[in-house]
Design an enzyme around this catalytic site. Structure first.
Site, PDB file in Angstrom:
ATOM      1  N   ASN A 162      -0.976   0.692  -8.746  1.00 31.63           N
ATOM      2  CA  ASN A 162      -1.275   1.312  -9.843  1.00 31.63           C
ATOM      3  C   ASN A 162      -1.331   0.463 -11.079  1.00 31.63           C
ATOM      4  OD1 ASN A 162       1.427   0.420  -9.891  1.00 31.63           O
ATOM      5  ND2 ASN A 162       1.980   2.484 -10.940  1.00 31.63           N
ATOM      6  N   GLU A 258      11.123  -4.692  -7.555  1.00 30.44           N
ATOM      7  CA  GLU A 258      10.908  -3.454  -8.578  1.00 30.44           C
ATOM      8  C   GLU A 258      10.300  -2.320  -7.745  1.00 30.44           C
ATOM      9  OE1 GLU A 258      12.193  -3.195 -11.467  1.00 30.44           O
ATOM     10  OE2 GLU A 258      12.411  -5.366 -11.951  1.00 30.44           O
ATOM     11  N   CYS A 292       5.640   4.115 -11.763  1.00 27.92           N
ATOM     12  CA  CYS A 292       7.103   3.905 -11.324  1.00 27.92           C
ATOM     13  C   CYS A 292       7.978   4.658 -12.476  1.00 27.92           C
ATOM     14  CB  CYS A 292       7.396   2.834 -10.910  1.00 27.92           C
ATOM     15  SG  CYS A 292       7.429   1.470 -12.449  1.00 27.92           S
ATOM     16  N   ARG A 445       7.877   0.961 -19.357  1.00 23.88           N
ATOM     17  CA  ARG A 445       8.168  -0.583 -19.084  1.00 23.88           C
ATOM     18  C   ARG A 445       8.060  -1.259 -20.183  1.00 23.88           C
ATOM     19  NH1 ARG A 445       4.546  -4.307 -16.323  1.00 23.88           N
ATOM     20  NH2 ARG A 445       3.303  -2.432 -16.014  1.00 23.88           N
TER      21      ARG A 445
HETATM   22  N1  LIG Z   1       9.541  -0.112 -10.297  1.00 27.08           N
HETATM   23  C1  LIG Z   1       8.200  -0.730 -10.426  1.00 27.08           C
HETATM   24  O1  LIG Z   1       7.984  -1.632 -11.367  1.00 27.08           O
HETATM   25  C2  LIG Z   1       7.204  -0.199 -10.022  1.00 27.08           C
HETATM   26  C3  LIG Z   1       7.180   0.720  -8.777  1.00 27.08           C
HETATM   27  N2  LIG Z   1       6.060   1.379  -8.082  1.00 27.08           N
HETATM   28  C4  LIG Z   1       6.140   1.953  -6.844  1.00 27.08           C
HETATM   29  O2  LIG Z   1       5.426   1.754  -5.978  1.00 27.08           O
HETATM   30  C5  LIG Z   1       4.900   2.740  -5.236  1.00 27.08           C
HETATM   31  C6  LIG Z   1       3.699   2.968  -5.358  1.00 27.08           C
HETATM   32  O3  LIG Z   1       2.932   1.675  -4.920  1.00 27.08           O
HETATM   33  P1  LIG Z   1       2.228   1.352  -3.477  1.00 27.08           P
HETATM   34  O4  LIG Z   1       1.073   0.285  -3.805  1.00 27.08           O
HETATM   35  O5  LIG Z   1       1.761   2.485  -2.874  1.00 27.08           O
HETATM   36  O6  LIG Z   1       3.473   0.664  -2.789  1.00 27.08           O
HETATM   37  P2  LIG Z   1       3.607  -0.014  -1.478  1.00 27.08           P
HETATM   38  O7  LIG Z   1       5.133  -0.116  -1.189  1.00 27.08           O
HETATM   39  O8  LIG Z   1       3.096   1.034  -0.468  1.00 27.08           O
HETATM   40  O9  LIG Z   1       2.798  -1.305  -1.678  1.00 27.08           O
HETATM   41  C7  LIG Z   1       3.207  -2.216  -2.480  1.00 27.08           C
HETATM   42  C8  LIG Z   1       2.547  -3.688  -1.911  1.00 27.08           C
HETATM   43  O10 LIG Z   1       3.377  -3.899  -0.579  1.00 27.08           O
HETATM   44  C9  LIG Z   1       2.508  -4.191   0.230  1.00 27.08           C
HETATM   45  N3  LIG Z   1       3.050  -4.128   1.784  1.00 27.08           N
HETATM   46  C10 LIG Z   1       3.007  -3.083   2.340  1.00 27.08           C
HETATM   47  N4  LIG Z   1       3.840  -3.350   3.322  1.00 27.08           N
HETATM   48  C11 LIG Z   1       4.164  -4.694   3.386  1.00 27.08           C
HETATM   49  C12 LIG Z   1       5.051  -5.389   4.110  1.00 27.08           C
HETATM   50  N5  LIG Z   1       5.600  -5.052   5.372  1.00 27.08           N
HETATM   51  N6  LIG Z   1       5.324  -6.634   3.739  1.00 27.08           N
HETATM   52  C13 LIG Z   1       4.813  -7.102   2.690  1.00 27.08           C
HETATM   53  N7  LIG Z   1       3.990  -6.552   1.783  1.00 27.08           N
HETATM   54  C14 LIG Z   1       3.769  -5.090   2.310  1.00 27.08           C
HETATM   55  C15 LIG Z   1       1.357  -3.463  -0.116  1.00 27.08           C
HETATM   56  O11 LIG Z   1      -0.043  -3.715   0.735  1.00 27.08           O
HETATM   57  P3  LIG Z   1      -0.931  -2.914   1.195  1.00 27.08           P
HETATM   58  O12 LIG Z   1      -1.528  -2.342  -0.149  1.00 27.08           O
HETATM   59  O13 LIG Z   1      -1.894  -3.757   1.905  1.00 27.08           O
HETATM   60  O14 LIG Z   1      -0.242  -1.836   2.294  1.00 27.08           O
HETATM   61  C16 LIG Z   1       1.095  -3.584  -1.384  1.00 27.08           C
HETATM   62  O15 LIG Z   1       0.754  -4.579  -1.996  1.00 27.08           O
HETATM   63  C17 LIG Z   1       5.720   3.784  -5.686  1.00 27.08           C
HETATM   64  O16 LIG Z   1       6.763   4.124  -5.103  1.00 27.08           O
HETATM   65  C18 LIG Z   1       5.866   3.256  -7.149  1.00 27.08           C
HETATM   66  O17 LIG Z   1       7.276   3.964  -7.799  1.00 27.08           O
HETATM   67  C19 LIG Z   1       4.837   0.917  -8.797  1.00 27.08           C
HETATM   68  C20 LIG Z   1       4.741   0.265  -9.771  1.00 27.08           C
HETATM   69  C21 LIG Z   1       5.746  -0.076 -10.455  1.00 27.08           C
HETATM   70  O1  LIG Z   2       4.067   0.244 -12.301  1.00 31.52           O
HETATM   71  C1  LIG Z   2       4.609   0.977 -13.159  1.00 31.52           C
HETATM   72  O2  LIG Z   2       4.557   2.347 -12.995  1.00 31.52           O
HETATM   73  C2  LIG Z   2       4.974   0.209 -14.367  1.00 31.52           C
HETATM   74  O3  LIG Z   2       5.838  -0.631 -14.102  1.00 31.52           O
HETATM   75  C3  LIG Z   2       5.194   1.226 -15.466  1.00 31.52           C
HETATM   76  O4  LIG Z   2       4.642   0.726 -16.397  1.00 31.52           O
HETATM   77  P1  LIG Z   2       4.203   1.475 -17.805  1.00 31.52           P
HETATM   78  O5  LIG Z   2       5.599   2.003 -18.227  1.00 31.52           O
HETATM   79  O6  LIG Z   2       3.914   0.449 -18.951  1.00 31.52           O
HETATM   80  O7  LIG Z   2       3.247   2.603 -17.363  1.00 31.52           O
END
Ligand SMILES: NC(=O)C1=CN([C@@H]2O[C@H](COP(=O)(O)OP(=O)(O)OC[C@H]3O[C@@H](n4cnc5c(N)ncnc54)[C@H](OP(=O)(O)O)[C@@H]3O)[C@@H](O)[C@H]2O)C=CC1
Ligand SMILES: O=C(O)[C@H](O)COP(=O)(O)O
Length: 483
Positions: A162, A258, A292, A445
């Site tokens: 994202n 995170e 997130c 964030r």
């Molecule tokens: N707290 C925070 O700062 C944030 C949290 N998020 C959370 O992330 C989620 C959405 O993002 P999304 O990209 O779909 O999340 P995912 O957990 O599906 O993927 C995140 C990353 O992990 C990789 N990955 C997947 N499986 C493995 C594994 N077994 N070992 C190592 N790496 C792996 C993915 O690769 P691949 O794409 O190749 O599967 C990608 O690069 C939501 O739940 C959101 O809340 C998002 C942004 C910020």
């Molecule tokens: O990936 C996310 O969703 C971010 O860590 C949140 O960032 P933002 O609050 O600046 O959108």
């Protein structure tokens, strides 16, 4: 901002400072969420290539750590300049690849350049400390402790889809600044944006081998990277189940996670509704809720619930829905599976008696902004993170009930509290189990130099520029024993 995807590029992986085709001979097609067609291909890097990249990273790291902080910072400053210079093209890639509005994508690139520059400045001002031995009972003035920062070695940076540029750079920049090498694994959907940002880094003349970009599916190379003996620290942003899996796969290396959230907006009966409505709208629906830190539930006092719901409804119906090329607030979700998941949460709530205030309309992976009222604890949408534009409203009788419901969630990323009585707002904020509580503002964030963390299933460790620098280094203590 018209899209032209007639010429499909096969992007190369960046391994040991060279742009290469993977020996796997395999590529992964990247599908645009709103164009609904392939926009390019990325390399499916092999385990052998990962091994080689990590070996070379260790060699490069030893030389890199010998450079002064300002020499390392000069590369990063140049990277920030290159990102800004290429911001139009990079933003267009982000838009096409993850369906983010063009203006927001451009903001992401500029924010990233600012973050990199601040990271450099912060690191330049980390001075370490010296300790006097006689500060402890029985100690000796002739003993002087010098505490400096030392790199950890090779950092594995794993980013989500994202914020494909910003959440990658917020790991890569502090890692490099503190003298580490980096293996960067972008989200598969986000890999082309990753390639573009690393092209900008490559233009700085970064020493070869110091950073490798290993594109490939997490399910295929993820575990191999995470369990690799050559990795000395992992910084991961992504979903909670992936994060939990990672924490089981790793042993004895620092891990910063995170993860997801279910951020509540707690609206007390004395809230300024103008402020609450504006913050909730922005917090819940921007980029279709694919943040997130999006507000993912509203816990509102009964006495003002009707007023709040009707004002939210009016605002939701003004939201622009459609294409990221037109900077619509509501855009198609990252893929059909995600849209099915969000639809499932809406359907479950409606079957169990929630009131549909507006929305529940869908065209393929485009889910219209949806507001559900009278949501109760037996409904999945009360607890599960949708990562989509659906907002449940749960009515409560008191601040205490709101706090109890807020804390019943497995997540604890952020929360918002709305009240015009600052003492009351602070009292509520201090009882909510979350990394950050925003008073009279949306969950978010930034600014990026604030600490950013989740508790419970929302994460482990702290990000934010200064804390990222700390987490990507360790103390090196040298003790002088004078005559
Ligand atoms: N707290 C925070 O700062 C944030 C949290 N998020 C959370 O992330 C989620 C959405 O993002 P999304 O990209 O779909 O999340 P995912 O957990 O599906 O993927 C995140 C990353 O992990 C990789 N990955 C997947 N499986 C493995 C594994 N077994 N070992 C190592 N790496 C792996 C993915 O690769 P691949 O794409 O190749 O599967 C990608 O690069 C939501 O739940 C959101 O809340 C998002 C942004 C910020
Ligand atoms: O990936 C996310 O969703 C971010 O860590 C949140 O960032 P933002 O609050 O600046 O959108």
């Amino acid at each position: 901002m018209a899209s032209n995807v007639s010429e499909l590029t096969t992007y190369l992986a960046y391994l040991e400072g060279e742009w290469k085709k993977s020996s796997s001979g395999e590529t992964i097609a990247i599908q645009s969420p709103y164009l609904r067609q392939t926009i390019g291909y990325v390399q499916a890097v092999t385990q052998e290539e990962v091994d080689h990249a990590i070996t070379e990273a260790h060699k490069a790291q030893k030389r890199w750590a010998k450079l002064s902080l300002s020499e390392r910072g000069a590369y990063l400053e140049k990277w920030a300049d290159e990102l800004v210079a290429g911001s139009e093209e990079i933003a267009k890639t982000i838009m096409q690849e993850v369906g983010k509005g063009f203006k927001d994508a451009q903001k992401e690139v500029v924010r990233t350049a600012d973050l990199i520059r601040y990271t450099v400045q912060d690191a330049l001002h980390m001075h370490g400390e010296s300790l006097k031995g006689d500060g402890f009972p029985g100690g000796d003035q002739k003993k002087i402790g010098i505490v400096e920062s030392a790199p950890l070695g090779v950092v594995l940076a794993i980013a989500p889809f994202n914020y494909p540029v910003n959440l990658a750079a917020s790991k890569i920049a502090p890692a490099l600044m503190m003298g580490n090498a980096v293996i960067f694994k972008p989200a598969t959907q986000g890999s082309i944006s990753g390639v573009k940002m690393i092209e900008a880094l490559d233009k700085t003349g970064l020493p070869k081998g110091l950073l490798s970009l290993t594109t490939g599916r997490g399910s295929v190379i993820g575990d191999y990277l995470v369990e690799h003996k050559g990795i000395n620290m992992i910084s991961f942003t992504g979903g909670s189940s992936t994060g939990r899996h990672l924490s089981k796969q790793t042993t004895m290396i620092p891990l910063v996670l995170e993860l997801g959230g279910k951020d509540p907006a707690i609206v007390c009966e004395d809230a300024d509704l103008d402020v609450a409505v504006k913050s909730i709208m922005n917090g819940a629906y921007s980029y279709s809720g694919q943040r997130c830190t999006a507000i993912k539930r509203v816990l509102v006092n009964d006495k003002i619930a009707d007023a709040l719901v009707s004002r939210l409804k009016a605002e939701i119906e003004k939201l622009t829905v459609g294409s990221p090329e037109k900077d619509s607030t509501i855009v198609p979700l990252i893929d059909d599976k995600s849209a099915d998941f969000v639809q499932g949460l809406i359907d479950d709530a409606l079957v169990k008696g929630a009131t549909l205030v507006t929305g529940n309309k869908r065209k393929e992976n485009l889910i219209y902004p949806t507001l559900l009222d009278n949501v109760t604890e037996d409904m999945d949408v009360a607890w599960i993170e949708p990562f989509g534009p659906v907002l449940p409203v749960i009515r409560v009788a008191s601040d205490e009930e709101a706090i109890e419901l807020a804390n019943k969630s497995e997540f604890g990323l952020q929360a918002s509290v709305f009240s015009q009585d600052i003492d009351r707002a602070l009292a509520v904020a201090r009882q909510v189990e979350a990394g950050t509580v925003q008073i009279n503002g949306r969950t978010e964030r930034g600014p990026d130099h604030f600490p950013f963390l989740g508790v419970k299933s929302s994460g482990m460790g702290v990000q934010g520029i200064h804390h990222s620098l700390l987490s990507m280094s360790r103390e090196r203590v040298t003790v002088l024993n004078l005559k």
